[in-house]
Design a protein around this motif. Sequence first.
Motif, PDB file in Angstrom:
ATOM      1  N   PRO A  92      -4.818   5.494   0.967  1.00 37.66           N
ATOM      2  CA  PRO A  92      -4.642   5.438  -0.489  1.00 37.66           C
ATOM      3  C   PRO A  92      -3.805   6.592  -0.981  1.00 37.66           C
ATOM      4  N   LEU A  93      -3.113   6.381  -2.115  1.00 37.60           N
ATOM      5  CA  LEU A  93      -2.244   7.416  -2.669  1.00 37.60           C
ATOM      6  C   LEU A  93      -3.032   8.647  -3.028  1.00 37.60           C
TER       7      LEU A  93
ATOM      8  N   THR B 192      -4.607   4.529  -8.275  1.00 37.29           N
ATOM      9  CA  THR B 192      -5.739   4.959  -7.449  1.00 37.29           C
ATOM     10  C   THR B 192      -7.060   4.484  -8.039  1.00 37.29           C
ATOM     11  N   TYR B 193      -7.199   4.563  -9.365  1.00 34.68           N
ATOM     12  CA  TYR B 193      -8.427   4.121 -10.021  1.00 34.68           C
ATOM     13  C   TYR B 193      -8.693   2.646  -9.725  1.00 34.68           C
TER      14      TYR B 193
ATOM     15  N   ASP C 277     -13.580  10.023  -1.415  1.00 34.86           N
ATOM     16  CA  ASP C 277     -12.135  10.230  -1.402  1.00 34.86           C
ATOM     17  C   ASP C 277     -11.684  10.467   0.033  1.00 34.86           C
TER      18      ASP C 277
ATOM     19  N   GLY D 246      -2.518   8.156 -10.609  1.00 33.11           N
ATOM     20  CA  GLY D 246      -3.967   8.083 -10.721  1.00 33.11           C
ATOM     21  C   GLY D 246      -4.439   6.753 -11.275  1.00 33.11           C
TER      22      GLY D 246
ATOM     23  N   ARG E 243      -7.424   0.796  -7.363  1.00 30.98           N
ATOM     24  CA  ARG E 243      -7.626   0.563  -5.936  1.00 30.98           C
ATOM     25  C   ARG E 243      -9.063   0.856  -5.536  1.00 30.98           C
ATOM     26  N   ARG E 244      -9.620   1.933  -6.071  1.00 33.95           N
ATOM     27  CA  ARG E 244     -11.010   2.266  -5.745  1.00 33.95           C
ATOM     28  C   ARG E 244     -11.959   1.195  -6.264  1.00 33.95           C
TER      29      ARG E 244
ATOM     30  N   GLU F  50       0.808  -1.214   0.000  1.00 33.33           N
ATOM     31  CA  GLU F  50       0.000   0.000   0.000  1.00 33.33           C
ATOM     32  C   GLU F  50       0.845   1.270   0.000  1.00 33.33           C
TER      33      GLU F  50
END
Length: 310
Positions: free
Chosen positions: A309-310, A168-169, A287, A165, A171-172, A134
């Motif tokens: 999260p980043l 992050t995408y 977020d 990003g 991960r979400r 992570e």
Amino acid sequence: MPASLERNVLVALVGKNDPHGSRGIGPILTAAIGLRPEAIHLLYQPKPHADNTEENLKALEEALRKNPDFRHLPIFSHPLDLPDLRDYKRLTETIPPLLRSIAAQYPGRSLYFLSGHPQVRVIIWLSLASFIVENGVPLEVDDPEEDEPVTPETCRNRFRIPDLGVITYFRREVEQRLRELYARLILDLDKEEAELGGKKLKLRKRDGEAKTFWVLALLAAYARYGKSPVASKRRIRELVYPRKDESLVPKAIQSINKIAGEELIKVVEPGKYQLNLDRGQVGFKGDFLAAFKRKFGQPPSPEEFPYAPL
């Protein structure tokens, strides 16, 4: 590049251009000089594999030790011992557990992952996107210009960090799917609403503000992203009830437990609290970083929340 390169660790796959290639200083030596890490972990292929990098590893370690800045730097080597570095099945069995074990040694640190090998790079990206690691950042290093001086600044100028990003995408997307499958407690940070076991918790508000929700959300953040799942009454008061009496914290926790119909938050010791769920049972909608900063006027501290999260 991140604003600060302090408190970082370099994890790199040794290649044929380490420590030097046909165009000069190699990528790992460049990364080390530019990052000034507090530790380096080197992955390599041992002999007798045809693609072995054992001699490169020895030469790289020698080059690092010749640099006064790295004379006492902890350097660890990890033989992969894989017949074929293009075999995704074997890479998946080997690389993610190794990266996880390295990352666990450095909570709160940024781990920079460097690999010029395409298949290994894919596994690193997947490890980051799926939360196996992570606190990692993928790093790429450009070749040096001819006769370019070797300084920390010129080395950093050759760094390329891909658009985070992308990670992050994914991960979400993973978090959303995990929430649907496993999360008992879901906190909607934009609506300031909480669900437990699919049932909405009717948390009380004070002066029109969802203070009780944020007590629960903060403890959930410590459980999901924190270095420790335990939060002190003082810290909760500082963030949720600034300039108010600390007695509001246990009152809010008693209210949460009563509404939940169970001991959702437990007293670990006097003045210290912990969510009574493990991290996999906690999910956030929205977020987290933006909501934390918006509510508390500051971003979450990497020391407190190293797995955010980043």
